[in-house]
Design an enzyme around this catalytic site. Sequence first.
Site, PDB file in Angstrom:
ATOM      1  N   LYS A 182      18.438  -6.971  34.944  1.00 59.22           N
ATOM      2  CA  LYS A 182      19.282  -5.970  34.272  1.00 59.22           C
ATOM      3  C   LYS A 182      20.639  -5.866  34.958  1.00 59.22           C
ATOM      4  O   LYS A 182      20.733  -5.927  36.181  1.00 59.22           O
ATOM      5  CB  LYS A 182      18.578  -4.607  34.276  1.00 59.22           C
ATOM      6  CG  LYS A 182      17.402  -4.565  33.304  1.00 59.22           C
ATOM      7  CD  LYS A 182      16.763  -3.207  33.287  1.00 59.22           C
ATOM      8  CE  LYS A 182      15.585  -3.178  32.357  1.00 59.22           C
ATOM      9  NZ  LYS A 182      15.962  -3.245  30.937  1.00 59.22           N
ATOM     10  N   GLU A 216       8.598   6.234  29.548  1.00 61.32           N
ATOM     11  CA  GLU A 216       8.488   5.678  28.196  1.00 61.32           C
ATOM     12  C   GLU A 216       8.007   6.762  27.244  1.00 61.32           C
ATOM     13  O   GLU A 216       7.225   7.634  27.648  1.00 61.32           O
ATOM     14  CB  GLU A 216       7.494   4.520  28.178  1.00 61.32           C
ATOM     15  CG  GLU A 216       7.923   3.337  29.012  1.00 61.32           C
ATOM     16  CD  GLU A 216       6.863   2.250  29.008  1.00 61.32           C
ATOM     17  OE1 GLU A 216       6.907   1.409  28.104  1.00 61.32           O
ATOM     18  OE2 GLU A 216       6.001   2.261  29.894  1.00 61.32           O
ATOM     19  N   ASP A 235       0.662  -2.117  36.371  1.00 63.08           N
ATOM     20  CA  ASP A 235       1.549  -2.589  35.316  1.00 63.08           C
ATOM     21  C   ASP A 235       3.027  -2.342  35.643  1.00 63.08           C
ATOM     22  O   ASP A 235       3.890  -3.123  35.240  1.00 63.08           O
ATOM     23  CB  ASP A 235       1.180  -1.870  34.007  1.00 63.08           C
ATOM     24  CG  ASP A 235       1.831  -2.496  32.790  1.00 63.08           C
ATOM     25  OD1 ASP A 235       1.816  -3.734  32.703  1.00 63.08           O
ATOM     26  OD2 ASP A 235       2.376  -1.757  31.942  1.00 63.08           O
ATOM     27  N   HIS A 240       7.871  -3.574  38.945  1.00 61.08           N
ATOM     28  CA  HIS A 240       9.212  -3.076  38.615  1.00 61.08           C
ATOM     29  C   HIS A 240       9.713  -1.988  39.584  1.00 61.08           C
ATOM     30  O   HIS A 240      10.815  -2.068  40.111  1.00 61.08           O
ATOM     31  CB  HIS A 240       9.253  -2.506  37.197  1.00 61.08           C
ATOM     32  CG  HIS A 240       8.775  -3.462  36.148  1.00 61.08           C
ATOM     33  ND1 HIS A 240       9.113  -4.787  36.148  1.00 61.08           N
ATOM     34  CD2 HIS A 240       7.976  -3.289  35.073  1.00 61.08           C
ATOM     35  CE1 HIS A 240       8.555  -5.376  35.107  1.00 61.08           C
ATOM     36  NE2 HIS A 240       7.855  -4.494  34.445  1.00 61.08           N
ATOM     37  N   LYS A 331       3.612   6.854  30.301  1.00 65.72           N
ATOM     38  CA  LYS A 331       3.691   6.652  28.847  1.00 65.72           C
ATOM     39  C   LYS A 331       3.736   8.017  28.159  1.00 65.72           C
ATOM     40  O   LYS A 331       3.226   8.997  28.689  1.00 65.72           O
ATOM     41  CB  LYS A 331       2.435   5.925  28.358  1.00 65.72           C
ATOM     42  CG  LYS A 331       2.155   4.617  29.067  1.00 65.72           C
ATOM     43  CD  LYS A 331       2.888   3.494  28.408  1.00 65.72           C
ATOM     44  CE  LYS A 331       2.508   2.167  29.047  1.00 65.72           C
ATOM     45  NZ  LYS A 331       3.464   1.123  28.730  1.00 65.72           N
TER      46      LYS A 331
END
Length: 483
Positions: A182, A216, A235, A240, A331
């Site tokens: 990014k 998210e 995950d 990340h 999430k």
Amino acid sequence: MVSRIIPVEDFDLVIFGGTGDLARRKILPGLYRRFFAGQMPDEARIIGAARSDMDQMGFREMVREAIFEFADKKYQDNKKIDRFLDHIDYVAIDARGEAGWEALKGKMRADVVKAYYFSVAPSLFGDLAKRLQSFGIADDKARIVVEKPFGRDLETARQLNKDLAAYFDETQIYRIDHYLGKETVQNLMAVRFGNILFEPLWNSQYIDHIQITVAETVGVGGRGEYYDKSGAMRDMVQNHLMQLLCLIAMEPPNKFEPDAVRDEKLKVIRALQPVPAHHIVRGQYDATADEPSYREDAGDPRSRTECFVALRAEIANWRWSGIPFYLRTGKKLRARGSEIAVVFKEAPHSIFGPQDAKSPNVLVIRLQPDEGMTLQVTIKEPGPGGMRLVDVPLDMSFAEALGDEVEDVPDAYERLIMDVIRGNQTLFMRGDEVEAAWAWTDPLIQGWIERHDVPKPYDAYSDGPDDSAMMLHREHRRWREIR
Ligand code: NAP
């Protein structure tokens, strides 16, 4: 500002899993954008490879559809797409068998860069690496790109590293973490190491704490059963968030070169302290009137997998001793957004009196949406009426600062694929980094299993479980609002 597109050298790129979701959504539209920008050499070729019985024309049509579905409208120009499709080929191949390998070999050119993108399940990585060698198409100009997840714990990551190392040198292995591609993430390094302004303040003397949030709004939906086998820690955090943590916390490398940067990142991971149980909060979203709960999405009413995690990490070294790094991801949260917030300490003495004391300076690095940076500073409120202070953001949105140019800025996948062709591993994870990251997260996951830890429920579209806010509240801090 003049955009400088430097074409890369000639290449043959094989996408194993060329018919899969990632190839269709990201890799192929991304390559088309690079072609559109004029970065692809005339002779370069992209070869899709999967078991599906398809010919070149069939695959080209699939690529066209993927571009129409996933590339921006402004790129949907049939004439350009036709010219891009001239670069595209396909071979039906089985990673686990002999079918198709001679045909692939026949298509590979000598003396050009050969990039093999493993966009398939990790269980096939070893098979692919072995066959690339045994069929003689892995020469010095060959490199392989592997996708996450890179293992599900230290043991499996070590095994994967071994499987690949049996056939490829570490300098040929590109482990992708698309967060590193990014624009803002690279800008973070430019800001830290290209200016004298921040680095003297970048330590425990001036920084109060750092927050890293990847929020998210989507749930796990149709991928629930698959997701339930991993969870937010595996995950998102292990890769990340830890990569972002490394870039924010690492010492200045002596050069912006792959091993110099990765050595410094590795030192950060190795200096991470074990996290006590009361410094981690796990959660699962509840049902709403119209939408299922996490457990329903996962298809397991007793699932103990977290789709939210917040934790407080500490790095034991001179620069960061005692400074909390709060990490959170989840999430179905209130808003979608990824950011790093560096919260500075308050000025040691307020000459304006306590009633006018304002918030501390905060440097916010936004990864999505609207990539950019903001520095919150205190100024005098304009107008008469004495010295009243107010906090204002010094805002730098890349879209505004760079105008139209920003549209030509490659997205993370595009940039990383071009780096593979250039042979630049700076933004890819090295094998020892990945193993060190698992060595830190494994005991945390193991602790939950041993304690029979059950994730806390939270309202869908909220900020996560209350305990997450409490964890900071206990230390007289609070999370930045997710917006
Ligand atoms: P997918 O949609 O299931 O696609 C898998 C691909 O592998 C298909 O093209 C499939 O085609 C091919 N394949 C399966 N078995 C094969 C074999 N024996 N030999 C040759 N090809 C074979 O998976 P995906 O979502 O694209 O994900 C690919 C990889 O990227 C996975 O490791 C995933 O974890 C990772 N990843 C995906 C995403 C994403 O957004 N999708 C994001 C990050 C990472 P055939 O069935 O025709 O062989």
